[in-house]
Design a protein around this motif. Structure first.
Motif, PDB file in Angstrom:
ATOM      1  N   GLU A 187       1.136  -0.966  -0.342  1.00 26.52           N
ATOM      2  CA  GLU A 187      -0.160  -0.253   0.021  1.00 26.52           C
ATOM      3  C   GLU A 187       0.806   1.188  -0.267  1.00 26.52           C
ATOM      4  O   GLU A 187       1.669   1.337   0.868  1.00 26.52           O
ATOM      5  CB  GLU A 187      -0.842  -0.071   0.803  1.00 26.52           C
ATOM      6  N   SER A 188       0.278   2.113  -1.248  1.00 27.29           N
ATOM      7  CA  SER A 188       1.799   3.323  -0.974  1.00 27.29           C
ATOM      8  C   SER A 188       1.079   4.134  -0.291  1.00 27.29           C
ATOM      9  O   SER A 188      -0.776   4.716  -0.266  1.00 27.29           O
ATOM     10  CB  SER A 188       1.449   4.036  -2.665  1.00 27.29           C
ATOM     11  N   SER A 189       1.372   5.342   0.477  1.00 27.68           N
ATOM     12  CA  SER A 189       1.147   6.669   1.457  1.00 27.68           C
ATOM     13  C   SER A 189       1.534   7.582   1.137  1.00 27.68           C
ATOM     14  O   SER A 189       3.108   7.407   1.857  1.00 27.68           O
ATOM     15  CB  SER A 189       0.515   5.708   2.944  1.00 27.68           C
ATOM     16  N   MET A 190       0.936   8.984   1.660  1.00 27.30           N
ATOM     17  CA  MET A 190       1.612   9.297   1.684  1.00 27.30           C
ATOM     18  C   MET A 190       1.693  10.511   3.038  1.00 27.30           C
ATOM     19  O   MET A 190       2.761  11.829   3.620  1.00 27.30           O
ATOM     20  CB  MET A 190       0.709  11.055   1.188  1.00 27.30           C
ATOM     21  N   ILE A 191       1.405   8.955   3.494  1.00 20.79           N
ATOM     22  CA  ILE A 191       2.103   9.189   5.388  1.00 20.79           C
ATOM     23  C   ILE A 191       3.245   7.564   5.250  1.00 20.79           C
ATOM     24  O   ILE A 191       2.886   6.605   4.819  1.00 20.79           O
ATOM     25  CB  ILE A 191       1.306   9.217   6.234  1.00 20.79           C
ATOM     26  N   GLY A 199      -4.133   9.231   2.557  1.00 19.44           N
ATOM     27  CA  GLY A 199      -2.602   8.048   2.947  1.00 19.44           C
ATOM     28  C   GLY A 199      -3.483   7.532   4.655  1.00 19.44           C
ATOM     29  O   GLY A 199      -2.236   6.806   4.596  1.00 19.44           O
ATOM     30  N   GLY A 200      -3.828   8.195   5.441  1.00 19.30           N
ATOM     31  CA  GLY A 200      -4.350   8.088   6.077  1.00 19.30           C
ATOM     32  C   GLY A 200      -5.273   7.317   6.777  1.00 19.30           C
ATOM     33  O   GLY A 200      -6.083   6.859   5.875  1.00 19.30           O
ATOM     34  N   TYR A 201      -4.935   6.718   7.796  1.00 19.75           N
ATOM     35  CA  TYR A 201      -6.181   5.244   8.101  1.00 19.75           C
ATOM     36  C   TYR A 201      -6.990   5.749   9.905  1.00 19.75           C
ATOM     37  O   TYR A 201      -6.743   6.686  10.188  1.00 19.75           O
ATOM     38  CB  TYR A 201      -5.905   4.073   8.308  1.00 19.75           C
ATOM     39  N   THR A 202      -8.312   5.409   9.604  1.00 20.77           N
ATOM     40  CA  THR A 202      -8.461   5.270  11.389  1.00 20.77           C
ATOM     41  C   THR A 202      -9.314   3.956  11.835  1.00 20.77           C
ATOM     42  O   THR A 202      -9.740   2.948  11.018  1.00 20.77           O
ATOM     43  CB  THR A 202     -10.611   6.254  11.068  1.00 20.77           C
ATOM     44  N   TRP A 203      -9.198   3.857  12.850  1.00 24.13           N
ATOM     45  CA  TRP A 203      -8.817   2.641  13.218  1.00 24.13           C
ATOM     46  C   TRP A 203      -9.679   2.582  14.833  1.00 24.13           C
ATOM     47  O   TRP A 203      -9.542   3.724  15.459  1.00 24.13           O
ATOM     48  CB  TRP A 203      -7.881   1.826  13.501  1.00 24.13           C
ATOM     49  N   GLY A 244      -2.432   5.027  25.390  1.00 30.50           N
ATOM     50  CA  GLY A 244      -1.660   6.599  25.116  1.00 30.50           C
ATOM     51  C   GLY A 244      -1.077   6.354  23.231  1.00 30.50           C
ATOM     52  O   GLY A 244      -1.447   5.247  23.270  1.00 30.50           O
ATOM     53  N   HIS A 245      -0.038   6.495  23.224  1.00 34.40           N
ATOM     54  CA  HIS A 245       0.593   6.420  22.423  1.00 34.40           C
ATOM     55  C   HIS A 245       1.904   7.541  22.108  1.00 34.40           C
ATOM     56  O   HIS A 245       2.080   8.665  22.486  1.00 34.40           O
ATOM     57  CB  HIS A 245      -0.022   7.064  20.680  1.00 34.40           C
ATOM     58  N   ASP A 246       2.957   7.349  21.282  1.00 30.71           N
ATOM     59  CA  ASP A 246       4.172   7.574  20.620  1.00 30.71           C
ATOM     60  C   ASP A 246       4.388   7.170  19.161  1.00 30.71           C
ATOM     61  O   ASP A 246       4.377   6.639  18.724  1.00 30.71           O
ATOM     62  CB  ASP A 246       5.518   6.515  20.889  1.00 30.71           C
ATOM     63  N   ASP A 247       4.111   8.681  18.348  1.00 27.11           N
ATOM     64  CA  ASP A 247       4.224   8.926  16.886  1.00 27.11           C
ATOM     65  C   ASP A 247       5.533   9.768  16.759  1.00 27.11           C
ATOM     66  O   ASP A 247       5.793  10.462  15.802  1.00 27.11           O
ATOM     67  CB  ASP A 247       2.564   9.400  16.703  1.00 27.11           C
ATOM     68  N   THR A 248       6.217   9.837  16.917  1.00 21.25           N
ATOM     69  CA  THR A 248       7.329   9.919  17.071  1.00 21.25           C
ATOM     70  C   THR A 248       8.504   9.882  15.662  1.00 21.25           C
ATOM     71  O   THR A 248       8.942  10.619  15.454  1.00 21.25           O
ATOM     72  CB  THR A 248       8.598  10.590  18.250  1.00 21.25           C
ATOM     73  N   ASN A 249       7.594   8.832  15.432  1.00 19.24           N
ATOM     74  CA  ASN A 249       8.523   8.456  14.000  1.00 19.24           C
ATOM     75  C   ASN A 249       7.281   8.548  12.773  1.00 19.24           C
ATOM     76  O   ASN A 249       7.574   7.548  11.465  1.00 19.24           O
ATOM     77  CB  ASN A 249       8.756   6.885  14.149  1.00 19.24           C
ATOM     78  N   ILE A 250       6.046   9.294  13.133  1.00 22.09           N
ATOM     79  CA  ILE A 250       4.807   9.166  11.684  1.00 22.09           C
ATOM     80  C   ILE A 250       5.802  10.807  11.338  1.00 22.09           C
ATOM     81  O   ILE A 250       6.245  11.879  12.079  1.00 22.09           O
ATOM     82  CB  ILE A 250       3.885   9.487  12.393  1.00 22.09           C
ATOM     83  N   SER A 251       5.783  10.565   9.753  1.00 24.09           N
ATOM     84  CA  SER A 251       6.566  11.805   9.262  1.00 24.09           C
ATOM     85  C   SER A 251       5.388  11.677   8.096  1.00 24.09           C
ATOM     86  O   SER A 251       4.589  10.749   7.064  1.00 24.09           O
ATOM     87  CB  SER A 251       7.469  11.732   8.394  1.00 24.09           C
ATOM     88  N   GLY A 252       4.849  13.139   8.103  1.00 25.30           N
ATOM     89  CA  GLY A 252       4.292  13.097   6.373  1.00 25.30           C
ATOM     90  C   GLY A 252       3.202  14.904   6.358  1.00 25.30           C
ATOM     91  O   GLY A 252       3.367  14.926   7.659  1.00 25.30           O
ATOM     92  N   THR A 253       2.985  15.018   5.833  1.00 25.20           N
ATOM     93  CA  THR A 253       2.736  16.636   5.444  1.00 25.20           C
ATOM     94  C   THR A 253       1.349  17.129   6.503  1.00 25.20           C
ATOM     95  O   THR A 253       0.380  16.579   6.127  1.00 25.20           O
ATOM     96  CB  THR A 253       2.070  17.408   4.261  1.00 25.20           C
ATOM     97  N   ASN A 254       0.835  17.566   7.520  1.00 22.74           N
ATOM     98  CA  ASN A 254      -0.003  17.592   8.660  1.00 22.74           C
ATOM     99  C   ASN A 254      -0.514  15.724   8.980  1.00 22.74           C
ATOM    100  O   ASN A 254      -1.461  16.018   9.577  1.00 22.74           O
ATOM    101  CB  ASN A 254      -0.691  18.233   8.243  1.00 22.74           C
ATOM    102  N   ALA A 255       0.610  14.772   8.968  1.00 19.77           N
ATOM    103  CA  ALA A 255       0.881  13.979   9.749  1.00 19.77           C
ATOM    104  C   ALA A 255      -0.135  14.354  11.292  1.00 19.77           C
ATOM    105  O   ALA A 255       0.976  14.443  11.934  1.00 19.77           O
ATOM    106  CB  ALA A 255       1.664  12.778   9.825  1.00 19.77           C
ATOM    107  N   VAL A 256      -1.012  13.653  11.825  1.00 19.31           N
ATOM    108  CA  VAL A 256      -1.459  13.810  12.791  1.00 19.31           C
ATOM    109  C   VAL A 256      -1.834  12.264  13.701  1.00 19.31           C
ATOM    110  O   VAL A 256      -2.469  11.149  12.966  1.00 19.31           O
ATOM    111  CB  VAL A 256      -2.664  14.503  13.779  1.00 19.31           C
ATOM    112  N   LEU A 257      -1.391  11.750  14.713  1.00 20.13           N
ATOM    113  CA  LEU A 257      -1.869  10.009  15.087  1.00 20.13           C
ATOM    114  C   LEU A 257      -2.742  10.996  16.607  1.00 20.13           C
ATOM    115  O   LEU A 257      -2.062  12.063  17.408  1.00 20.13           O
ATOM    116  CB  LEU A 257      -0.841   9.102  16.179  1.00 20.13           C
TER     117      LEU A 257
END
Length: 120
Positions: A1-5, A77-81, A96-109
């Protein structure tokens, strides 16, 4: 799967319930790819054990849908679980979550706690 995130994240929770022990321990999944599928997420969450016995997250049912922000016309390219806890009793603490390794324009977890008790 390709994604911009791109990148990975971790989910966390506490165990046992705060009513059983004064300071519950913090437990987390390993790194999960930003486009993790349902089965892999389920296995990662149900595989977090306390003392090799108790499933910290309990048993879960997961639904994954493409996320399209209301201001966008197409998928970016994002998902909702949506995760339903089926075996862990009581008022489950918000994950809780750790999203320090997520990248992409305006990417938010983000993690939200819905349909839970009034004492959250």
């Amino acid at each position: 799967e390709s994604s911009m995130i791109s990148g990975s994240f971790q989910l966390s929770t506490t165990w046992p319930h705060e009513y059983e022990i004064e300071v519950p321990g913090l437990f987390q999944t390993g790194n999960l790819p930003c486009n993790v599928g349902i089965q892999r997420l389920k296995e990662a969450m149900e595989g977090v054990l306390e003392s090799g016995i108790d499933k910290v997250f309990g048993d879960v049912v997961i639904v994954r849908l493409p996320y399209v922000p209301t201001s966008h016309l197409r998928w970016s390219g994002g998902y909702t679980w949506t995760i339903t806890f089926t075996s862990r009793g009581g008022n489950i603490p918000q994950m809780g979550h750790d999203d320090t390794n997520i990248s992409g324009t305006n990417a938010v977890l983000a993690v939200s706690d819905e349909n839970s008790g009034p004492n959250d």
